[in-house]
Design a protein around this motif. Structure first.
Motif, PDB file in Angstrom:
ATOM      1  N   ALA A   1       0.820  -1.207   0.000  1.00  0.00           N
ATOM      2  CA  ALA A   1       0.000   0.000   0.000  1.00  0.00           C
ATOM      3  C   ALA A   1       0.860   1.266   0.000  1.00  0.00           C
ATOM      4  O   ALA A   1       0.350   2.366  -0.087  1.00  0.00           O
ATOM      5  N   ASP A   2       2.176   1.110   0.122  1.00  0.00           N
ATOM      6  CA  ASP A   2       3.123   2.222   0.116  1.00  0.00           C
ATOM      7  C   ASP A   2       2.973   3.061  -1.154  1.00  0.00           C
ATOM      8  O   ASP A   2       3.102   2.536  -2.256  1.00  0.00           O
ATOM      9  N   PRO A   3       2.697   4.377  -1.011  1.00  0.00           N
ATOM     10  CA  PRO A   3       2.506   5.195  -2.209  1.00  0.00           C
ATOM     11  C   PRO A   3       3.776   5.362  -3.029  1.00  0.00           C
ATOM     12  O   PRO A   3       3.729   5.813  -4.170  1.00  0.00           O
ATOM     13  N   ASN A   4       4.933   5.008  -2.446  1.00  0.00           N
ATOM     14  CA  ASN A   4       6.177   5.119  -3.194  1.00  0.00           C
ATOM     15  C   ASN A   4       6.460   3.903  -4.059  1.00  0.00           C
ATOM     16  O   ASN A   4       7.481   3.826  -4.722  1.00  0.00           O
TER      17      ASN A   4
ATOM     18  N   VAL B   1      -1.755  10.401 -14.907  1.00  0.00           N
ATOM     19  CA  VAL B   1      -1.324  11.273 -13.808  1.00  0.00           C
ATOM     20  C   VAL B   1       0.200  11.207 -13.673  1.00  0.00           C
ATOM     21  O   VAL B   1       0.797  10.144 -13.852  1.00  0.00           O
ATOM     22  N   ALA B   2       0.821  12.349 -13.371  1.00  0.00           N
ATOM     23  CA  ALA B   2       2.281  12.393 -13.225  1.00  0.00           C
ATOM     24  C   ALA B   2       2.737  11.402 -12.152  1.00  0.00           C
ATOM     25  O   ALA B   2       2.129  11.323 -11.088  1.00  0.00           O
ATOM     26  N   ILE B   3       3.780  10.646 -12.458  1.00  0.00           N
ATOM     27  CA  ILE B   3       4.332   9.693 -11.495  1.00  0.00           C
ATOM     28  C   ILE B   3       5.493  10.383 -10.791  1.00  0.00           C
ATOM     29  O   ILE B   3       6.293  11.057 -11.431  1.00  0.00           O
ATOM     30  N   ASP B   4       5.587  10.231  -9.478  1.00  0.00           N
ATOM     31  CA  ASP B   4       6.628  10.996  -8.768  1.00  0.00           C
ATOM     32  C   ASP B   4       8.031  10.535  -9.165  1.00  0.00           C
ATOM     33  O   ASP B   4       8.211   9.432  -9.665  1.00  0.00           O
TER      34      ASP B   4
ATOM     35  N   CYS C   1      -3.754   2.136 -10.637  1.00  0.00           N
ATOM     36  CA  CYS C   1      -2.461   1.517 -10.920  1.00  0.00           C
ATOM     37  C   CYS C   1      -1.655   2.471 -11.783  1.00  0.00           C
ATOM     38  O   CYS C   1      -2.204   3.212 -12.587  1.00  0.00           O
ATOM     39  N   ASP C   2      -0.327   2.437 -11.616  1.00  0.00           N
ATOM     40  CA  ASP C   2       0.535   3.301 -12.425  1.00  0.00           C
ATOM     41  C   ASP C   2       0.716   2.726 -13.822  1.00  0.00           C
ATOM     42  O   ASP C   2       0.825   3.455 -14.794  1.00  0.00           O
TER      43      ASP C   2
END
Ligand code: PRT
Ligand code: ZN
Length: 302
Positions: free
Chosen positions: A5-8, A203-206, A70-71
């Protein structure tokens, strides 16, 4: 403690169980990913990369990526294109990006008709009923060709629709053609060529995650390149080099190494980006090569 679940961590959607599942996980493992699948089997936790797999039905993958749940996602172009057209019809302009076409899951969405039906080109579909699970892609195809036909949308078993009297023709996925043959249907027109594609969220990915996306892409490219590639080694007289270079399939600049004690002979090492067949080896030998060795390539990084 890291968790899925880590957003990173990157989330990549793959088909849960179906034709694409093994191809997708195999590709990721070849890219170096080690993952463990949890009890619920829904999430594959990446142990050596900040990348987790979400196992879902293939039809849900475009939405999960478009909605940024999902990315990344791996999905057949057939499913993606149908979704894309459906969204547009409902007033949603899709914004996901296709990052790579992949070299598996190949099939075609095609029109097939009963063996006994007359066919004189696409115009023969005028006024007919066509059964499919891809109504939007089919509709676009028919409009493009100026055909008015009845689209009968089914959720499966499309190939039996003509026999049941529910349709005159079908529009379905074909790979070997044996399903059509078994149902006495004849393929007449290709509507869409398909293969699996890797897609990413709009959406922009960090930045940290982006770096991993780039690494993954580089590894995927490497994996795709080596599938057909071979490393070839041989000995040859210097005078035969021009002829030999011409015979090496899909190779750019081979490495030429002098052979100790044989001033007129060299060793040639080259990566061939195509398969090397016996015929090629025989031609190389005829051109003066000896001590021929062909090795599979395991990894490649440009
Ligand atoms: O449960 P879920 O929704 O995830 O799976 P699914 O049942 O929708 O999909 P699945 O696993 O059958 O297929 C997943 C993807 O594989 C498809 O979306 C395509 O991108 C790709 N693919 C490649 C195929 C085929 N080849 C294929 N041949 N998908 C389906 N078929 C079917 C086709 O519908 C027909 O019934 O196979 C039959 C024809 O095959 P041949 O070899 O007889 O021509
Ligand atoms: Zn599906």
């Amino acid at each position: 403690m890291m968790s899925a679940a880590d957003p990173n961590r990157l989330k990549l959607a793959v088909q849960k169980s179906g034709r694409l599942t093994e191809h997708c996980t195999d590709l990721l493992v070849r890219c170096g990913l080690k993952f463990s699948r949890g009890k619920d089997q829904l999430v594959g936790f990446g142990e050596n990369m900040p990348l987790d797999l979400l196992f879902v039905r293939d039809d849900d993958i475009p939405d999960l990526v478009e909605e940024d749940v999902c990315d990344l996602g791996l999905v057949g172009l057939n499913v993606l294109e149908e979704k894309r057209l459906e969204w547009i019809a409902r007033g949603h302009e899709p914004k996901f990006t296709i990052l790579r076409p992949l070299d598996f899951g190949r099939c075609r969405l095609a029109i097939a008709i009963p063996e006994e039906m007359a066919w004189s080109g696409i115009a023969s579909l005028q006024g007919k009923r066509i059964a499919t699970t891809y109504p939007y892609v089919l509709d676009r195809f028919l409009k493009k060709h100026g055909i008015q036909a009845d689209i009968v949308t089914l959720s499966g078993a499309v190939e039996i629709a003509p026999r049941l009297g529910r349709a005159d023709a079908i529009c379905d996925l074909v790979s070997t053609g044996s399903t059509l043959l078994a149902n006495r249907l004849r393929e007449v027109e290709t509507v869409l060529e398909s293969q699996v594609v890797l897609i990413r969220t709009p959406v922009a990915i960090d930045p940290i995650k982006t770096e991993w996306v780039e690494r993954l892409l580089m590894r995927i490219d490497g994996v795709q390149q080596v599938r057909e590639s071979k490393y070839i080694m041989l000995h040859a007289p210097r005078s035969a080099l021009p002829a030999i270079r011409q015979l090496l399939p899909g190779s750019e600049s081979p490495t030429i190494i002098p052979l100790e004690g044989h001033p007129d002979r060299v060793a040639v090492h080259a990566v061939c980006r195509e398969n090397v067949f016996w015929e090629t080896l025989e031609s190389l030998k005829a051109a003066g090569a000896s001590a021929l060795l062909v090795l599979p390539v395991e990894k490649m990084l440009a």
